[in-house]
Structures are given as C-alpha cells and as structure tokens.
Design an enzyme around this catalytic site. Sequence first.
Site, PDB file in Angstrom:
ATOM      1  N   PRO A 101      21.302  73.123  44.946  1.00 12.11           N
ATOM      2  CA  PRO A 101      20.253  71.893  45.852  1.00 12.11           C
ATOM      3  C   PRO A 101      20.939  71.985  47.623  1.00 12.11           C
ATOM      4  O   PRO A 101      21.861  71.322  47.835  1.00 12.11           O
ATOM      5  CB  PRO A 101      20.527  70.609  45.646  1.00 12.11           C
ATOM      6  CG  PRO A 101      21.915  70.753  44.111  1.00 12.11           C
ATOM      7  CD  PRO A 101      22.591  71.539  44.437  1.00 12.11           C
ATOM      8  N   ALA A 104      21.963  68.156  50.119  1.00  9.51           N
ATOM      9  CA  ALA A 104      21.468  66.858  48.599  1.00  9.51           C
ATOM     10  C   ALA A 104      22.746  66.934  48.567  1.00  9.51           C
ATOM     11  O   ALA A 104      23.446  65.796  47.368  1.00  9.51           O
ATOM     12  CB  ALA A 104      21.220  68.187  47.496  1.00  9.51           C
ATOM     13  N   GLY A 105      24.035  66.342  49.878  1.00  5.97           N
ATOM     14  CA  GLY A 105      25.285  66.072  49.316  1.00  5.97           C
ATOM     15  C   GLY A 105      26.503  66.848  48.305  1.00  5.97           C
ATOM     16  O   GLY A 105      26.884  66.892  48.435  1.00  5.97           O
ATOM     17  N   LEU A 106      25.586  67.895  47.984  1.00  5.77           N
ATOM     18  CA  LEU A 106      26.735  68.739  47.129  1.00  5.77           C
ATOM     19  C   LEU A 106      27.018  70.234  48.221  1.00  5.77           C
ATOM     20  O   LEU A 106      28.313  71.033  47.568  1.00  5.77           O
ATOM     21  CB  LEU A 106      25.814  69.424  46.095  1.00  5.77           C
ATOM     22  CG  LEU A 106      25.363  68.013  45.400  1.00  5.77           C
ATOM     23  CD1 LEU A 106      24.908  69.295  43.757  1.00  5.77           C
ATOM     24  CD2 LEU A 106      26.208  67.571  44.771  1.00  5.77           C
ATOM     25  N   GLY A 107      27.338  70.287  49.285  1.00  8.51           N
ATOM     26  CA  GLY A 107      27.450  71.586  49.611  1.00  8.51           C
ATOM     27  C   GLY A 107      27.390  72.229  50.517  1.00  8.51           C
ATOM     28  O   GLY A 107      27.929  73.974  50.212  1.00  8.51           O
ATOM     29  N   ALA A 110      28.621  74.687  53.239  1.00 12.41           N
ATOM     30  CA  ALA A 110      29.748  74.864  53.347  1.00 12.41           C
ATOM     31  C   ALA A 110      29.954  75.826  53.024  1.00 12.41           C
ATOM     32  O   ALA A 110      30.699  77.459  52.882  1.00 12.41           O
ATOM     33  CB  ALA A 110      30.453  74.272  53.464  1.00 12.41           C
ATOM     34  N   ALA A 111      29.471  75.889  51.373  1.00 10.22           N
ATOM     35  CA  ALA A 111      29.686  77.590  50.288  1.00 10.22           C
ATOM     36  C   ALA A 111      28.993  78.405  50.821  1.00 10.22           C
ATOM     37  O   ALA A 111      29.586  79.370  49.974  1.00 10.22           O
ATOM     38  CB  ALA A 111      29.025  76.429  48.613  1.00 10.22           C
ATOM     39  N   ASP A 152      34.088  68.530  53.297  1.00  9.59           N
ATOM     40  CA  ASP A 152      33.236  69.899  52.529  1.00  9.59           C
ATOM     41  C   ASP A 152      34.151  71.145  52.266  1.00  9.59           C
ATOM     42  O   ASP A 152      34.245  71.447  51.300  1.00  9.59           O
ATOM     43  CB  ASP A 152      32.010  69.852  52.869  1.00  9.59           C
ATOM     44  CG  ASP A 152      30.745  68.694  52.706  1.00  9.59           C
ATOM     45  OD1 ASP A 152      31.487  67.612  52.481  1.00  9.59           O
ATOM     46  OD2 ASP A 152      29.597  69.072  52.647  1.00  9.59           O
TER      47      ASP A 152
HETATM   48  O1  PMV Z   1      27.420  67.410  53.264  1.00 11.77           O
HETATM   49  P1  PMV Z   1      27.438  65.886  52.850  1.00 11.77           P
HETATM   50  O2  PMV Z   1      26.294  65.374  52.400  1.00 11.77           O
HETATM   51  O3  PMV Z   1      28.642  65.266  51.710  1.00 11.77           O
HETATM   52  O4  PMV Z   1      28.228  64.695  53.746  1.00 11.77           O
HETATM   53  C1  PMV Z   1      29.430  65.154  54.005  1.00 11.77           C
HETATM   54  C2  PMV Z   1      29.904  63.672  54.017  1.00 11.77           C
HETATM   55  C3  PMV Z   1      30.100  62.833  54.798  1.00 11.77           C
HETATM   56  O5  PMV Z   1      31.362  61.840  55.187  1.00 11.77           O
HETATM   57  C4  PMV Z   1      28.827  61.978  55.447  1.00 11.77           C
HETATM   58  C5  PMV Z   1      30.065  63.834  56.605  1.00 11.77           C
HETATM   59  C6  PMV Z   1      31.529  64.503  57.309  1.00 11.77           C
HETATM   60  O6  PMV Z   1      31.898  65.480  57.219  1.00 11.77           O
HETATM   61  O7  PMV Z   1      32.525  64.086  56.373  1.00 11.77           O
END
Ligand code: PMV
Length: 313
Positions: A101, A104-107, A110-111, A152
């Site tokens: 997703p 949504a904090g699941l990367g 970056a993936a 990430d």
């Molecule tokens: O990409 P997210 O939503 O998983 O956030 C990464 C984690 C943070 O600590 C909020 C940002 C970072 O660069 O470490």
Amino acid sequence: MPAVYASAPGKIILFGEHAVVYGRPAIAAPVTQVQAKAYVLANPSAAPGHVEIDAPAIALHARLDELDEQHPIAYAIRLSQQKLAVDRLPAFKLRISSTIPIAAGLGSGAAISAAVARVVSGFLGRPLPDTEVNDIAFRVDQIYHGTPSGIDNTVITYARPIYFIRGMPVEFLTVYRPLTIVIANSGILSPTGVVVGDVRQRYQADPSAYEPLFDQIAMIAAHAREDIVHGDPENLGALMNQNHHLLQRLNVSCAEVDCLVEEALANGALGAKLCGAGRGGNMIALVDDNAAESVAMALQSAGAVGTIITRIS
Ligand code: PMV
C-alpha cells in the site's frame, strides 16, 4: 531476449520510528507478503535511449525523457545508469507493479526504488550489489521524505530484520523465537515527509521537550533488541505499548490508529503500536500464533481496510 525481473519486499518498523531520524536506534523487519516487482523487456525496434515506463498502480505510463529528473522512478533509473557509467541506455520497456500500500508506512517507495535499481542494472548485464541498491533507494527516499534516516531502504534492500542507527554499520538480527505480527491498515493515506517535517518543526521550536522522548524510545528499542535476540517475546508486547504511548506524545498518532491499537489489545494482542510515520497508515500488533486470525478479524471489524499476518524469523 527474455524479460529481466527483480523484486523487493515491504517492511514494518517494530520499534523506534521518528526517534531514528534523531540518531536513536530502531528495529525493522521485511514483510515479504507484499512486494514491489519490476520487469524489463528489450525493445529492439525502438531507437537507443527510448525507455517506456508502465506503472499502473500509480497511473504512470510515460517515456523516461518525459519525466522530471526528480521523478522517483526516473531518478532510480538514472542513478543506476550513473553507477554503471552507461552513457546511453538501450531501448527497453519497464513495467512496475506493487502490492505494497502507498503512503501507509510499509515502505512502498523504497521497495520500488530497490526493484528498479536491481532490474535496470540486471538488464544492463551488471547487477548492482546491495550496497549500491541501498544507496539508490536512500537517495530516492530523500525526495519523498526530505530527511530519511535510511532505515526503510536498508531493511528493504537486505530483506532481513535489522537494528539500525543512522550513520552506523547495520546490525542484522538473529531472531531467537519467531514473532507473529498482525499488520492492519487504517486506510488513511499519510505521506511520511509531511509527518517527519511536522515533528522536525516542533522539535526545532523546543528541542528540550523532544530529546527526552527520543531517549525513552531509544531505551525501548535497545531493550527490544535484547528480547528479540535472546528470546523474551512476552516483554516485547509491553515495550510495544510503551513505544506507542511515546509516539502519541510525539503527536504522530491519530484517533483511527489509536482505535485499532486498542482493539488489538482488547482481543488478546501482546502489544500494539502505530508503524512508520503515523497519522494514518498501518499499525502492528504482536500476537500469539493461535490468536493471529482472530485479532486480524477484530481489526477488520473495527475498520481496518486490510490486514496482513507476517512472521519474523
Ligand atoms: O516510511 P515510513 O512511514 O515507514 O516512515 C519511516 C520511519 C520514520 O522514522 C518516520 C522516518 C525515517 O526516515 O526514519
């Protein structure tokens, strides 16, 4: 020539998000149930340099030369090209798909970068090593996030649980006893850069209010590392709950995520917290193996738009 293929997993942050941007340790793990995938097919009938990109998940269908240099996918391709010192790309079609997703904090960002760096360098005949793939994913994340810690891109590139401190060599964790985690998506899109920028503004206005919170999160991450490596998962749940309360004090949670955290605990989770930047996105709950399905169902009934059960081992 057959298609070249590469992939990269999603990720969760088990402990330490936000504080990790300020030099504190954090723990993250890959989530292989969701993946970004990239395919390259040679296009011999087109002129050299003609690169077509098709990424239906983000409604992108464009030629590379039509995209802004800072476009994350274009940037990942160009960085791969630069690292291999290839002057002119051969013509090819790049197709990207992802089940991670977005926002949504699941990367997911970056993936996609890691999969693109791998597939393009593989297609060019010299697959980049993980250190270079990691560097590309980090530099692309700088566009998304502004000031990423690097956690990430690192967990996603190496696809192993990590204990991460910004600027230090990464530590790969050997998990003593597998951990079962339920991940639930609140359905609220929350761009990491916005939340990280907001924390930074408030931190800069009053560092003395935030340093102690970051220190407490650091202590939690350090204890959690011990429990993961030496096998005391019972204590991990309590540490997760403490981490969530500190994230609430950082003002990065929201009512919907808090509600999912409470629901998980009410249904027998050992601990629960938001995951990633917060203000939406996903939360995680540590559960006993046999409670995973019922916690996932309870979270769906409480409004989660999707759940994933993953095991960290
Ligand atoms: O990409 P997210 O939503 O998983 O956030 C990464 C984690 C943070 O600590 C909020 C940002 C970072 O660069 O470490």
